[in-house]
Design a protein around this motif. Structure first.
Motif, PDB file in Angstrom:
ATOM      1  N   ALA A 171      37.712  41.405  44.057  1.00 44.56           N
ATOM      2  CA  ALA A 171      37.266  40.055  44.392  1.00 44.56           C
ATOM      3  C   ALA A 171      38.434  39.132  44.722  1.00 44.56           C
ATOM      4  O   ALA A 171      38.236  37.939  44.987  1.00 44.56           O
ATOM      5  N   PRO A 232      32.917  38.712  38.242  1.00 40.94           N
ATOM      6  CA  PRO A 232      33.836  38.384  39.343  1.00 40.94           C
ATOM      7  C   PRO A 232      33.424  37.128  40.121  1.00 40.94           C
ATOM      8  O   PRO A 232      34.259  36.269  40.421  1.00 40.94           O
ATOM      9  N   ARG A 233      32.147  37.022  40.461  1.00 48.57           N
ATOM     10  CA  ARG A 233      31.680  35.855  41.216  1.00 48.57           C
ATOM     11  C   ARG A 233      31.770  34.591  40.366  1.00 48.57           C
ATOM     12  O   ARG A 233      32.143  33.518  40.866  1.00 48.57           O
TER      13      ARG A 233
END
Length: 240
Positions: A171, A232-233
């Motif tokens: 990411a 991750p987001r």
């Protein structure tokens, strides 16, 4: 030659301003001879000053010399960069010239600057820390995320932590992965606080059992349990 301990009857009137002479006595003065000084020089017996001023070291609460009612405040600072005006010193020596609007050649007025990278780090740490360690600003942190894996002898935890580490890197996040096998949770958490990365992510048997990871900013005590697939987001959005 050398320093002579004598009472001077007269020293030639000084052409330079002399300051604070009223506050001292028995000065050491040049004797206008090579390697020779005079002791016990006193004002006004031995010399006259063209200018007398009341000068003191600046300090907290000192009155402003330019305005009425203003007082000096003292704060700590650190020098992180320099700007030097070099003038014509080097350009004339090196014949570094430019042509002006009238077609005449003139020497370049030079200057230079320098930014102390290590000083910026020192200044950032000095201003961003607590009793447990560093509080790195995200913009200059060595890593954005400190991934702490507990009980790595548990294959489920090890697999989940490794997969999350790879996903965070994919990411575009910079991750420090604490995958030490022999250290306790307390040691790993203390080390994470000491190093001070902006975000700490913890993967343990308990968090994996709940399908997530504990996510906590370094500046706060409370953590949030975030599903592993969304970590991750979640972090990327908060680090923007």
């Amino acid at each position: 030659d050398g320093i002579r301990d004598v009472a001077v009857t007269r020293v030639q009137t000084c052409a330079l301003p002399i300051y604070s002479v009223l506050m001292g006595k028995n000065f050491v003065a040049g004797a206008n001879k090579h390697e020779t000084h005079l002791l016990n020089v006193n004002y006004p017996r031995d010399f006259q000053a063209h200018l007398i001023a009341d000068i003191a070291l600046a300090g907290e609460g000192a009155k402003c010399a330019r305005c009425e009612g203003g007082h000096m405040q003292v704060t700590r600072g650190i020098e992180v960069g320099h700007i030097f005006k070099l003038g014509l010193t080097y350009s004339e020596t090196m014949n570094a010239m430019f042509t002006d609007a009238d077609g005449a050649e003139r020497p370049i007025i030079m200057g230079c600057y320098g930014i102390g990278v290590s000083r910026i780090v020192a200044a950032a740490v000095e201003q961003n820390h607590d009793d447990r360690g560093i509080l790195w600003p995200a913009a200059i942190a060595p890593f954005q995320v400190h991934l702490v894996a507990l009980n790595l002898d548990n294959l489920v935890v090890a697999s989940a932590a490794t997969a999350l580490y790879e996903q965070l890197q994919a990411a575009g996040l910079q991750v420090l992965f604490d995958d030490r096998l022999g250290e306790s949770a307390g040691v790993k958490f203390n080390d994470a606080d000491l190093l001070g990365m902006p975000w700490r992510v913890t993967v343990s048997p308990r968090t994996v059992g709940n399908g997530g990871a504990e996510v906590k900013p370094r500046t706060q005590k409370e953590f949030e349990l975030v599903p592993l697939a969304e970590v991750p987001r979640y972090l990327a959005q908060r680090l923007q």
